[in-house]
Design an enzyme around this catalytic site. Sequence first.
Site, PDB file in Angstrom:
ATOM      1  N   ASN A 164      -5.586  10.042  -0.713  1.00 43.27           N
ATOM      2  CA  ASN A 164      -4.272   9.564  -1.136  1.00 43.27           C
ATOM      3  C   ASN A 164      -4.330   8.051  -1.238  1.00 43.27           C
ATOM      4  O   ASN A 164      -4.155   7.331  -0.258  1.00 43.27           O
ATOM      5  CB  ASN A 164      -3.203  10.004  -0.137  1.00 43.27           C
ATOM      6  CG  ASN A 164      -3.022  11.504  -0.165  1.00 43.27           C
ATOM      7  OD1 ASN A 164      -2.433  12.045  -1.103  1.00 43.27           O
ATOM      8  ND2 ASN A 164      -3.587  12.185   0.827  1.00 43.27           N
ATOM      9  N   GLU A 165      -4.596   7.596  -2.444  1.00 40.85           N
ATOM     10  CA  GLU A 165      -4.798   6.161  -2.665  1.00 40.85           C
ATOM     11  C   GLU A 165      -3.444   5.438  -2.708  1.00 40.85           C
ATOM     12  O   GLU A 165      -2.393   6.087  -2.793  1.00 40.85           O
ATOM     13  CB  GLU A 165      -5.547   5.949  -3.983  1.00 40.85           C
ATOM     14  CG  GLU A 165      -6.955   6.544  -4.002  1.00 40.85           C
ATOM     15  CD  GLU A 165      -7.959   5.805  -3.098  1.00 40.85           C
ATOM     16  OE1 GLU A 165      -7.545   4.997  -2.242  1.00 40.85           O
ATOM     17  OE2 GLU A 165      -9.174   6.059  -3.238  1.00 40.85           O
ATOM     18  N   PRO A 166      -3.452   4.093  -2.637  1.00 44.17           N
ATOM     19  CA  PRO A 166      -2.202   3.339  -2.707  1.00 44.17           C
ATOM     20  C   PRO A 166      -1.327   3.837  -3.857  1.00 44.17           C
ATOM     21  O   PRO A 166      -1.810   4.086  -4.951  1.00 44.17           O
ATOM     22  CB  PRO A 166      -2.679   1.903  -2.948  1.00 44.17           C
ATOM     23  CG  PRO A 166      -4.011   1.866  -2.262  1.00 44.17           C
ATOM     24  CD  PRO A 166      -4.615   3.224  -2.475  1.00 44.17           C
TER      25      PRO A 166
END
Length: 642
Positions: A164-166
């Site tokens: 879950n990236e920025p």
Amino acid sequence: MNSSHLIRPDFEKFEKIPTKVFDSAKVASIYAAQEIANLIKQKEKEGENAVLGLATGSTPTQVYDELVRMHKEEGLSFQNVVTFNLDEYYPMEPDSIHSYVHFMNEYLFDHIDIKKENIHIPDGTLERKKVFEFCANYEEKIDSYGGLDIQILGIGRTGHVGFNEPGSSESSKTRLIALDSLTILDAASGFFGVENVPRRAITMGVGTIMKADRIFIMAWGEGKAGIVQQTIEGEITSQIPATFLQDHDNVEFLLDDASSAKLTRSKTPWLVGPIEWTDQMLKKAVVWLSKYLEKPILKLTDEDYSEHGMNDVLTDIGRAYNVNIRIFNEIQHTITGWPGGKPNSDDTYRPERREPAKKRVLIFSPHPDDDVISMGGTFIRLVDQGHEVHVAYQTSGNIAVFDDEAIRFADFVTDYHEQFGFENEDTSKLFEEVRASIKDKTPGEVDSDAVKTIKGLIRRGEAKAACRYVGIPDENMHFQDLPFYETGKVRKNPIGPEDIAITKKLIEEIQPHQIYAAGDLSDPHGTHRVCLDAIFAALRELKDEDWMKDCWTWLYRGAWQEWDIEDIEMAVPLSPEETDRKRRAIFKHQSQKDRPLFPGTDKREFWQRADDRTRNTAQTYDQLGLAEYEAMEAFVRWKELD
Ligand code: F6R
């Protein structure tokens, strides 16, 4: 576990996720594994499944090691365990060495009695149009087992959990996601080049993770210290998805000392609550105050101390004037232009002994260029000052050479044989063989023996050139090629008895008065750490030898970071000319110049990193009010055997 592992109420002022700090990643991992084992056993008694959310990457490997150990030695059974992995690269074939399926089998599933049908890992082989449905089913499947009982997590330097990236939302579900460029860079060395890293992954969402009953998030090593601090002490933001964990009611952050270093409780504990003013703590506080106020130490006032949470220094230890002088002198005494000791002079306050005037020195260099990158100036000084300096190159460094370099050198050997009409079947065909084996290789595949040897010899030649430039004779260069390194892969074997025996033999032969070693104490899995362990193990075995009483070990920091100022025990200043000579020694490592194969996320060349780092140390000494030098190399003494 060290004393600061306790979740003290004082920390809550700053820490928004309950946090435990352990002495090492191993101890922390054993704690997590024990909690998982307790859950499995309790569920077994109740006739239920234990549902685990699992992570990959370097962080959880020791948790898996411990679970495997408990299975083998204590009979812990995984028959009632159901697992869901967080993520998988997309696209990805399960039998690829890069797949998380491969990873999980290698570290855990192949070694325990889990039922194959209970293992779930996102499918990296799906057609794009089927991914959405797969993700919805993955969520449903987790729910059908009653949700995750325990989820374990690592944290990426972007602040991702799972992938879950920025930008990921708190309610996000399992989905296909584009990886952040920093995540791709971090994965690059494992994939043998940034261009081979998949751009996407299927990952459980933040919302999926948040539904777990209990969460352990873990981080080891100084590289994670910044993101750990922001996650634990910062505001909740989708720019750092791990901060959403602040909203979870049963989460623990497990850290080692190094990854906790930027938390307020470690960096400035006097701001958190009452502390014991040990010598080291006082030095740390004074250095911090001086840097924070941008005032030299000798100009700090009583008010400066009391306004910055250090009132008790004035009552317990003394007025600013006295404390300032004491700490100033301590730091002053770390500076020496005589790293091997200054002959015929009072050495009461010097970091090194004056006797014997000519010392036998053994520098350990984990890779063939760490000696000159990290302590090239000191190396030069030791040679110039007449000490008998030896260098031990611990590993061949062969994986960090580009393929085309190996082809170039094989071509040279073949041409040389042709020119001189030597009749040697093996070498006259070397070029063709090397070129063919490299052409057929897929990224990450292990090199042929000939290619590995050529690559190792390229680096050996460079190390020899650097040593000759510094001025040591050939017989003082020792190439150890420690076996743990020779896997041909980025992942190395653990340290073995042979690594220790080779190291011990050399130390015994030289009987050095000084050893220099790369002290990357917090790097939990890297080559430097294993190399250091080999030295420590050898020294422990040798500790009763008479000559060992005269042997001091100095630790320099590896290529990436410098010691904290308050920890430095010997600071060797370099003049502009010496800095230039050191640079030239680094230039001898041509295969690592311009663009090394494993540059990490730092775009600077190694000589630039070395320059910046030593200049920074000198500038900090200057800012603290000490003499102004061009550059400084820093060392800490290893005192375990004292
Ligand atoms: C792995 C995963 C990632 C890693 C993170 C840290 O399944 O989902 O979030 O936990 O990238 O990676 P390491 O542990 O290699 O530092």
